[in-house]
Structures are given as C-alpha cells and as structure tokens.
Write a protein that holds these residues in place. Sequence first.
Motif, PDB file in Angstrom:
ATOM      1  N   ARG A   1       0.835  -1.194   0.000  1.00 24.09           N
ATOM      2  CA  ARG A   1       0.000   0.000   0.000  1.00 24.09           C
ATOM      3  C   ARG A   1       0.874   1.250   0.000  1.00 24.09           C
ATOM      4  NH1 ARG A   1      -3.296  -2.826  -1.643  1.00 24.09           N
ATOM      5  NH2 ARG A   1      -5.396  -3.330  -0.851  1.00 24.09           N
TER       6      ARG A   1
ATOM      7  N   ALA B   1       1.179   3.623   2.078  1.00 25.50           N
ATOM      8  CA  ALA B   1       1.871   3.885   3.348  1.00 25.50           C
ATOM      9  C   ALA B   1       3.196   3.126   3.428  1.00 25.50           C
ATOM     10  CB  ALA B   1       0.977   3.510   4.521  1.00 25.50           C
ATOM     11  N   ASP B   2       3.232   1.927   2.853  1.00 26.40           N
ATOM     12  CA  ASP B   2       4.477   1.148   2.843  1.00 26.40           C
ATOM     13  C   ASP B   2       5.536   1.824   1.969  1.00 26.40           C
ATOM     14  OD1 ASP B   2       3.152  -0.860   4.345  1.00 26.40           O
ATOM     15  OD2 ASP B   2       2.364  -1.741   2.499  1.00 26.40           O
TER      16      ASP B   2
ATOM     17  N   SER C   1     -12.330   3.816   0.407  1.00 22.82           N
ATOM     18  CA  SER C   1     -11.239   4.662   0.917  1.00 22.82           C
ATOM     19  C   SER C   1     -11.750   6.079   1.159  1.00 22.82           C
ATOM     20  CB  SER C   1     -10.066   4.675  -0.069  1.00 22.82           C
ATOM     21  OG  SER C   1     -10.494   4.931  -1.397  1.00 22.82           O
TER      22      SER C   1
ATOM     23  N   THR D   1     -11.354   8.866   2.878  1.00 18.58           N
ATOM     24  CA  THR D   1     -10.457   9.627   3.752  1.00 18.58           C
ATOM     25  C   THR D   1     -11.050  10.954   4.209  1.00 18.58           C
ATOM     26  OG1 THR D   1      -9.376  10.487   1.760  1.00 18.58           O
ATOM     27  CG2 THR D   1      -8.338   8.601   2.839  1.00 18.58           C
TER      28      THR D   1
ATOM     29  N   ASP E   1      -7.328   7.953  10.259  1.00 17.07           N
ATOM     30  CA  ASP E   1      -7.127   6.809   9.378  1.00 17.07           C
ATOM     31  C   ASP E   1      -8.467   6.305   8.843  1.00 17.07           C
ATOM     32  OD1 ASP E   1      -4.453   7.027   9.872  1.00 17.07           O
ATOM     33  OD2 ASP E   1      -4.260   5.143  10.988  1.00 17.07           O
TER      34      ASP E   1
ATOM     35  N   PRO F   1     -10.183   3.266   5.775  1.00 19.58           N
ATOM     36  CA  PRO F   1      -9.842   2.072   4.989  1.00 19.58           C
ATOM     37  C   PRO F   1      -9.099   2.446   3.706  1.00 19.58           C
ATOM     38  CG  PRO F   1     -12.129   2.016   5.706  1.00 19.58           C
ATOM     39  CD  PRO F   1     -11.623   3.388   6.028  1.00 19.58           C
ATOM     40  N   THR F   2      -8.384   1.491   3.147  1.00 12.70           N
ATOM     41  CA  THR F   2      -7.596   1.750   1.936  1.00 12.70           C
ATOM     42  C   THR F   2      -7.850   0.643   0.919  1.00 12.70           C
ATOM     43  OG1 THR F   2      -5.680   0.614   2.904  1.00 12.70           O
ATOM     44  CG2 THR F   2      -5.792   3.001   3.180  1.00 12.70           C
TER      45      THR F   2
ATOM     46  N   PRO G   1      -4.702   6.782   0.333  1.00 15.12           N
ATOM     47  CA  PRO G   1      -3.750   6.905   1.437  1.00 15.12           C
ATOM     48  C   PRO G   1      -4.474   6.614   2.745  1.00 15.12           C
ATOM     49  CG  PRO G   1      -4.523   9.057   0.807  1.00 15.12           C
ATOM     50  CD  PRO G   1      -5.151   8.082  -0.159  1.00 15.12           C
ATOM     51  N   LYS G   2      -3.762   6.549   3.847  1.00 15.87           N
ATOM     52  CA  LYS G   2      -4.436   6.265   5.116  1.00 15.87           C
ATOM     53  C   LYS G   2      -5.365   7.391   5.541  1.00 15.87           C
ATOM     54  CE  LYS G   2      -1.378   3.022   7.510  1.00 15.87           C
ATOM     55  NZ  LYS G   2      -0.535   2.824   8.715  1.00 15.87           N
ATOM     56  N   ARG G   3      -4.973   8.628   5.230  1.00 19.32           N
ATOM     57  CA  ARG G   3      -5.768   9.779   5.664  1.00 19.32           C
ATOM     58  C   ARG G   3      -5.479  10.966   4.760  1.00 19.32           C
ATOM     59  NH1 ARG G   3      -3.818  11.449  11.566  1.00 19.32           N
ATOM     60  NH2 ARG G   3      -4.358   9.282  12.011  1.00 19.32           N
TER      61      ARG G   3
END
Length: 313
Positions: free
Chosen positions: A127, A129-130, A207, A209, A221, A223-224, A234-236
């Motif tokens: 994802r 974020a990674d 997602s 956000t 945060d 869902p993604t 993205p997470k947020r």
Amino acid sequence: MSAETQITPDRISRTETLIRPHIRRTPVLSVDMVDFGHAALPVQLKLECLQHSGSFKARGAFSNLLQRDIPKAGVVAASGGNHGAAVAYAAMRLGVPATIFVPSVSPKAKTDRIRGYGAELVIAGDRYADALAASEVHVARTGALSVHAFEQVETLLGQGTLGLEIEQDLPDIDTLLVAVGGGGLIGGVAAWLAGRIRIVAVEPEGSPTLHYAFAAGEPVDAPTEGVAADSLAPKRVGSLMFPIAQSYIERSILVSDNDIVAAQKALWDTVRVVAEPGGAAAFGAMLSGKYQPAPGERVAVLVCGGNTTAVQF
C-alpha cells in the motif's frame, strides 16, 4: 504558519506563471447526460487526464522542483503511481535524478511510465503507506529531497493552478466535482476558488479519507481498499488541505467500485475518453445519481487521471 496563509491565491497565481511553460492547458469537453442514458443536462468535463504524465500531478511536481532547492542526490517520491510518474517526468525534463517508491498495487501503466521517464523505480510493500515509509528511509540515507504527493505546500500550490485554469475556462459554472485521495488536488483547487464555486468531493466507499475526516473534525485513518486504491487510498487526508476543506468544500459523496467502473466504461464508450478508476470517480457520482444537480445548475466534473491500459471494459 497556517495552510490558509501559505496556500493563497496570490502564491497559486505566481506558481502558475512559473510552471506554465512545462504543463499543458488541458481541454474542456461539453457533454449532455442524455448521451449517458440520463435526463438532458449539460456537463463540462475538464480533461486533466490529458496532462503530461497522464494526470494533474504534473502541476505539483513542477511546482516542487522549480521552487525548492534540489540536492545532488536528486528527488524522491512515494506514490500509488501518478505522483511518481509526474515527479519522474518533471525530473527528466529538468535534468534531476529521481527515485520513485510505489506499492505492489501500482498498475503496470503507471510503473511503465515511471521507468520510461528514466527514474529509478522501487516497489515497496502493498500500500501507499508502505512505499512512503520506504521512501523516508531513502531520504534519511541519501539526503535526497522528498516530494510529497499531498502534504507539501508546493504540491498544493501546483494543484491549485488547476483551479485557476478551470475558473478561466468555465467562469459560469456553479459546481465542480473533484475526486479525493490525500486531498492535494481538491485542497489546492479549493484554495484558489475560495468559495466562488461550490466544490463537492467524491470518494470511493472503500477509501473515504475526507468523509472520515469531516466526521471526526480532523484527519483520521480510513480504509484503503477498492478499485481506485492505487490513486485514492492513502491512510488519511493531509493536514495541510483539511482546514481548506473545512472552509470551502460543501460535502463528500461516496461512490462504489461499480459506480467507478461504470463511469470508466461510459466515458470510453460515449466520448472515447480513457480514465483510470480514480480519474473517473467524480463522474461516477453524476452517472450513478449520487450527485443530483438542482434545476438549472451548471456542473463541471474533473477527470483527473488516465493512466490505465484497460480501455476494453
């Protein structure tokens, strides 16, 4: 210093002058919803999917590279694909080394663009974020300049130039529908328009956000998941854009994956516009009826990205 004092119409206007030699003025296509099986209603499509690198992200990329000091190590970006392609393109045009981190969900159409522009491509995690975390390690190790997809003043200034262009091209519209992921696009556009045009956010159900942030009163945060996860998950949302969103965005509408895919198909079948899932999301709100214009309302929809190889739906 607050976002409102950093991301101002004056700074957006100066950024537009700076990046204008490097970006396209993308066209507007007038369509009638009757052609899509709905009641007659003229809608203006701003085709930013025809921008350099295949999305609006080129604006923010050039804004960063032309307004910030670039170290010898070059630039680094984390991306679901479009931001990375844009940074890679801008770096190629300006002769700057670039390293782009993407998650494994990034589509081949986008990774091929990044490689084609000569950047070093690193696949990191599943994802966004990674990929972001891996890029931060790279920045700490090399001293390269991080170009964030939405949490950077210069990024929002660049995306805000699209609001300037839309207002010049379509001075009489009442409402603009814009897809949201991290919020750099809608934040920049809203900062330019400053309430002169109603702005409605459109997000995937998988997602949401900005939807979550509005409910919580701050970025949180979300869902993604979903068909548009590579570009809208993205997470947020960013902390820079959120105060602007609170001031100028009327509401957020959620669309399903089926709505998004149907919008992609309709854009291709009816007007031969190729849009990726994230690029078609805003039109999905119109096509599904989840956004219902008032009688006489003049609506524009931003088709913000076209990096996909899937044109046979």
